[in-house]
Design a protein around this motif. Structure first.
Motif, PDB file in Angstrom:
ATOM      1  N   VAL A  15      19.166  26.222  11.106  1.00  0.00           N
ATOM      2  CA  VAL A  15      17.913  26.736  10.518  1.00  0.00           C
ATOM      3  C   VAL A  15      16.996  25.575  10.150  1.00  0.00           C
ATOM      4  O   VAL A  15      15.949  25.369  10.772  1.00  0.00           O
ATOM      5  CB  VAL A  15      18.193  27.640   9.292  1.00  0.00           C
ATOM      6  CG1 VAL A  15      16.882  28.228   8.754  1.00  0.00           C
ATOM      7  CG2 VAL A  15      19.154  28.768   9.659  1.00  0.00           C
ATOM      8  N   ASP A  16      17.423  24.764   9.158  1.00  0.00           N
ATOM      9  CA  ASP A  16      16.527  23.692   8.688  1.00  0.00           C
ATOM     10  C   ASP A  16      16.254  22.656   9.782  1.00  0.00           C
ATOM     11  O   ASP A  16      15.196  22.035   9.801  1.00  0.00           O
ATOM     12  CB  ASP A  16      17.143  22.990   7.463  1.00  0.00           C
ATOM     13  CG  ASP A  16      17.168  23.907   6.253  1.00  0.00           C
ATOM     14  OD1 ASP A  16      16.469  24.928   6.271  1.00  0.00           O
ATOM     15  OD2 ASP A  16      17.898  23.601   5.286  1.00  0.00           O
TER      16      ASP A  16
ATOM     17  N   GLU B 242      12.721  24.338  14.558  1.00  0.00           N
ATOM     18  CA  GLU B 242      11.420  24.946  14.235  1.00  0.00           C
ATOM     19  C   GLU B 242      11.367  26.408  14.611  1.00  0.00           C
ATOM     20  O   GLU B 242      10.425  27.112  14.280  1.00  0.00           O
ATOM     21  CB  GLU B 242      10.314  24.217  14.995  1.00  0.00           C
ATOM     22  CG  GLU B 242      10.091  22.804  14.533  1.00  0.00           C
ATOM     23  CD  GLU B 242       8.968  22.147  15.323  1.00  0.00           C
ATOM     24  OE1 GLU B 242       7.970  22.813  15.618  1.00  0.00           O
ATOM     25  OE2 GLU B 242       9.142  20.959  15.665  1.00  0.00           O
ATOM     26  N   ASP B 243      12.383  26.860  15.366  1.00  0.00           N
ATOM     27  CA  ASP B 243      12.308  28.214  15.937  1.00  0.00           C
ATOM     28  C   ASP B 243      13.249  29.192  15.230  1.00  0.00           C
ATOM     29  O   ASP B 243      13.611  30.212  15.776  1.00  0.00           O
ATOM     30  CB  ASP B 243      12.667  28.158  17.434  1.00  0.00           C
ATOM     31  CG  ASP B 243      14.034  27.532  17.671  1.00  0.00           C
ATOM     32  OD1 ASP B 243      14.610  26.979  16.710  1.00  0.00           O
ATOM     33  OD2 ASP B 243      14.537  27.605  18.804  1.00  0.00           O
TER      34      ASP B 243
ATOM     35  N   TYR C 158      14.392  31.331  11.561  1.00  0.00           N
ATOM     36  CA  TYR C 158      13.957  31.862  10.262  1.00  0.00           C
ATOM     37  C   TYR C 158      15.165  32.421   9.537  1.00  0.00           C
ATOM     38  O   TYR C 158      15.980  33.121  10.130  1.00  0.00           O
ATOM     39  CB  TYR C 158      12.899  32.957  10.468  1.00  0.00           C
ATOM     40  CG  TYR C 158      11.661  32.411  11.147  1.00  0.00           C
ATOM     41  CD1 TYR C 158      10.579  31.965  10.409  1.00  0.00           C
ATOM     42  CD2 TYR C 158      11.621  32.289  12.542  1.00  0.00           C
ATOM     43  CE1 TYR C 158       9.471  31.407  11.034  1.00  0.00           C
ATOM     44  CE2 TYR C 158      10.513  31.739  13.181  1.00  0.00           C
ATOM     45  CZ  TYR C 158       9.442  31.300  12.419  1.00  0.00           C
ATOM     46  OH  TYR C 158       8.356  30.742  13.032  1.00  0.00           O
TER      47      TYR C 158
ATOM     48  N   LEU D  26      17.308  34.644   6.580  1.00  0.00           N
ATOM     49  CA  LEU D  26      17.231  35.987   6.023  1.00  0.00           C
ATOM     50  C   LEU D  26      18.461  36.214   5.158  1.00  0.00           C
ATOM     51  O   LEU D  26      19.525  35.637   5.408  1.00  0.00           O
ATOM     52  CB  LEU D  26      17.226  37.012   7.172  1.00  0.00           C
ATOM     53  CG  LEU D  26      17.059  38.468   6.773  1.00  0.00           C
ATOM     54  CD1 LEU D  26      15.586  38.776   6.479  1.00  0.00           C
ATOM     55  CD2 LEU D  26      17.543  39.402   7.884  1.00  0.00           C
TER      56      LEU D  26
ATOM     57  N   VAL E 102       9.893  40.170   9.665  1.00  0.00           N
ATOM     58  CA  VAL E 102       9.791  38.723   9.919  1.00  0.00           C
ATOM     59  C   VAL E 102       8.625  38.435  10.859  1.00  0.00           C
ATOM     60  O   VAL E 102       7.846  37.498  10.637  1.00  0.00           O
ATOM     61  CB  VAL E 102      11.130  38.167  10.476  1.00  0.00           C
ATOM     62  CG1 VAL E 102      10.991  36.703  10.870  1.00  0.00           C
ATOM     63  CG2 VAL E 102      12.240  38.323   9.436  1.00  0.00           C
TER      64      VAL E 102
ATOM     65  N   MET F 265       5.775  36.152   9.293  1.00  0.00           N
ATOM     66  CA  MET F 265       5.885  34.745   9.676  1.00  0.00           C
ATOM     67  C   MET F 265       5.165  34.418  10.992  1.00  0.00           C
ATOM     68  O   MET F 265       5.064  33.249  11.349  1.00  0.00           O
ATOM     69  CB  MET F 265       7.365  34.341   9.819  1.00  0.00           C
ATOM     70  CG  MET F 265       8.228  34.615   8.598  1.00  0.00           C
ATOM     71  SD  MET F 265       7.661  33.796   7.093  1.00  0.00           S
ATOM     72  CE  MET F 265       7.949  32.090   7.478  1.00  0.00           C
TER      73      MET F 265
ATOM     74  N   PRO G 240       6.081  34.409  14.163  1.00  0.00           N
ATOM     75  CA  PRO G 240       6.809  33.449  15.002  1.00  0.00           C
ATOM     76  C   PRO G 240       6.401  33.561  16.465  1.00  0.00           C
ATOM     77  O   PRO G 240       5.922  34.601  16.903  1.00  0.00           O
ATOM     78  CB  PRO G 240       8.263  33.895  14.832  1.00  0.00           C
ATOM     79  CG  PRO G 240       8.201  35.335  14.492  1.00  0.00           C
ATOM     80  CD  PRO G 240       6.909  35.565  13.756  1.00  0.00           C
TER      81      PRO G 240
ATOM     82  N   PHE H 282      12.379  32.883  19.373  1.00  0.00           N
ATOM     83  CA  PHE H 282      12.694  32.454  18.009  1.00  0.00           C
ATOM     84  C   PHE H 282      13.942  33.209  17.544  1.00  0.00           C
ATOM     85  O   PHE H 282      14.321  34.233  18.127  1.00  0.00           O
ATOM     86  CB  PHE H 282      11.516  32.742  17.053  1.00  0.00           C
ATOM     87  CG  PHE H 282      11.304  34.203  16.779  1.00  0.00           C
ATOM     88  CD1 PHE H 282      11.926  34.828  15.701  1.00  0.00           C
ATOM     89  CD2 PHE H 282      10.495  34.962  17.606  1.00  0.00           C
ATOM     90  CE1 PHE H 282      11.736  36.181  15.450  1.00  0.00           C
ATOM     91  CE2 PHE H 282      10.308  36.325  17.366  1.00  0.00           C
ATOM     92  CZ  PHE H 282      10.942  36.933  16.283  1.00  0.00           C
TER      93      PHE H 282
ATOM     94  N   ILE I 278      16.473  34.612  14.102  1.00  0.00           N
ATOM     95  CA  ILE I 278      16.629  34.921  12.675  1.00  0.00           C
ATOM     96  C   ILE I 278      18.104  34.715  12.347  1.00  0.00           C
ATOM     97  O   ILE I 278      18.982  35.216  13.067  1.00  0.00           O
ATOM     98  CB  ILE I 278      16.193  36.365  12.339  1.00  0.00           C
ATOM     99  CG1 ILE I 278      14.748  36.603  12.809  1.00  0.00           C
ATOM    100  CG2 ILE I 278      16.319  36.632  10.840  1.00  0.00           C
ATOM    101  CD1 ILE I 278      14.229  38.019  12.564  1.00  0.00           C
TER     102      ILE I 278
END
Ligand code: GAP
Length: 463
Positions: A58-59, A62-63, A65, A67, A183, A187, A189, A193, A195
């Motif tokens: 995740v961190d 960039e793609d 998100y 939850l 999302v 967001m 996106p 991407f 989640i």
């Protein structure tokens, strides 16, 4: 060899209990099958696994998100996803002789039968009807009841009236699908991407067993990665490499990981391609560690149909469409077991057999342990506390250990995988040799080697 490996798993389970990693669930009341509690060191290792996963998936991207959806969801979620039906059931059979309930596929496999995966309920029933040669693994008799489907979801009632049915979620994935639109709307996106979610899942397993391997309450780390249908193969290859990188980050050796391409007749109802990543568990052999599935547009489509809410992605130019999805799904408990199995080591040091956990530094419950050479010398203790407090402020997971002699402390820290031990001795006080003032020894877990380092260099040395 198998015996050694069985023995290795027994030793790991015993170490887990003795050193505060894993306890039997509800132990003082005789336990509750399929549940385990994480002790102080277990929760540290577990959290480290989850934190590293979040960092990587995740961190670090960039793609992706994050939850955190509710465990309890409207029962319609599970109807739409197919979990209330036969798709999320296991075939169960009762031995009439001893009354034990078994998973029918496990019994067939334990009886050396092949081609068991993907059998329908009727086919299981046929096998056990004509199954004079199928022996009960518990009592060795051959007297079987009818094979039935057993749904794995835990049912519960919501509210004071108890008139609303719900389930403890059996996977975190559906929480992601039902939040897809939220999302996308919040967001914006760009496709592709993903989640990602980490959380508890519950399955009423017929035969919970093998430590944390098959339990009734466990944690998953899951990603739903949304793609255009035409891109699924290309994105599948990329995520495939990411999963391999994750397993390497856990310190799992290549030779202990195997990939199993699930045959078409055994694919889950939603999947067009699935790879199981298997780990070579001691005493068990290769079995599932994580799964990676191409779920097509099955889930979003089913939720769109059932809820009436459009589950669509709108490209900058073009018409809204339902994306397809790739799903890497990891069980935290299985990663935890594999990490411990890989790390468990016995060697000889100083003429004695020692047991140690060769854990990667980023996973070890404690990064470093600090001790005074002697605990009855206040000046040593005061200096050691100073070092301890400053390292604890910096790293958090720092242990204080002043029990027994230094040799015993090293063995104790080795056994729980602490990579470094720092000892504050008389040289640290500069009593004999002023040049050594404010230096300490760092002892390395894997080699037992020691080096002398100035206190001011400790943080950079250990970072
Ligand atoms: N959303 C897809 C899904 O849940 P799964 O193969 O059923 O797929 C994914 O589960 C992962 O969850 C497995 O690879 C395993 O690591 C873990 N898992 C599943 N059932 C488990 C159980 N009863 N005990 C421990 N871990 C389990």
């Amino acid at each position: 060899m198998k015996e050694n490996q069985d023995n290795k798993m027994d030793k790991i389970v015993s170490l887990c209990k003795r050193r505060g990693f894993v306890f039997q669930g509800s132990e003082i009341y005789g336990g509750l099958k399929g549940t385990w509690d994480l002790g102080p060191l277990g929760v540290a290792l577990n959290n480290n696994i989850k934190r590293e996963w979040w960092k990587m998936f995740v961190d670090g991207r960039e793609d992706m998100y994050g939850l955190d959806a509710a465990i309890l969801m409207n029962e319609k979620v599970w109807e739409a996803s197919g979990h209330t039906g036969a798709g999320f059931s296991d075939p169960v059979v009762v031995c009439n002789a001893c009354g034990t309930r078994h998973r029918a596929d496990h019994v067939l496999k334990e009886n050396g039968k092949t081609g068991v995966d993907g059998l329908t309920l009727e086919q299981f029933q046929m096998k056990f009807k004509s199954g004079a040669d199928i022996i009960c693994p518990k009592c060795q008799k051959r007297d079987w009841g009818e094979v039935k489907n057993f749904n794995l979801m835990f049912e519960t009632q919501v509210g004071a009236e108890g008139d609303m049915k719900s389930y403890l979620r059996p996977e975190t994935a559906q929480g992601i699908f039902v939040n897809f639109k939220n999302v996308v709307d919040s967001m914006s996106p760009k496709l592709p991407f993903g989640i990602a979610q980490v959380g508890k899942a519950f399955r009423n397993e017929i035969a919970p067993r093998e430590f944390l391997f098959r339990v009734r309450e466990f944690e998953q780390m899951e990603i739903e990665y949304f793609v255009e249908e035409k891109d699924w193969q290309e994105e599948f290859e990329k995520l495939h490499l990411d999963i391999k990188a994750w397993h390497a980050h856990l310190g799992l050796k290549d030779e202990n990981i195997r990939e199993y391409e699930v045959p078409e007749n055994d694919l889950a109802h939603y999947s067009k391609r699935t790879i199981d990543f298997e780990y070579n568990y001691p005493g068990k052999g290769f079995d599932e560690l994580a799964g990676f599935a191409y779920r097509t547009d099955h889930d979003l489509k089913s939720h769109e149909e059932a809820s009436g809410v459009k589950m669509r992605y709108t490209p900058a130019e073009g018409v809204p469409f339902i994306p397809h999805v790739l799903e890497p799904s990891f069980g935290v408990g299985r990663a935890f077991t594999a990490v411990l199995a890989e790390a468990y080591t016995e060697d000889e040091m100083g003429g004695e057999i020692r047991t140690y956990l060769k854990l990667p530094i980023h996973l070890a419950p404690y990064k470093v342990a600090v001790s005074p050479l002697l605990k009855n010398k206040p000046e040593l203790v005061a200096k050691a506390r100073e070092v301890f407090v400053s390292l604890k402020k910096e790293f958090g997971n720092v242990a204080w250990d002043d029990n027994g002699n230094v040799g015993k402390r090293y063995r104790r820290q080795d056994e729980i995988g602490t990579p470094y031990c720092i000892v504050i001795d008389f040289d640290t006080l500069g009593e004999e040799n002023p040049n050594l003032k404010d230096t300490v020894t760092i002892r390395h877990r894997d080699t037992g080697e020691q080096e002398r380092v100035h206190i001011s260099e400790l943080i950079s040395k250990l970072t």
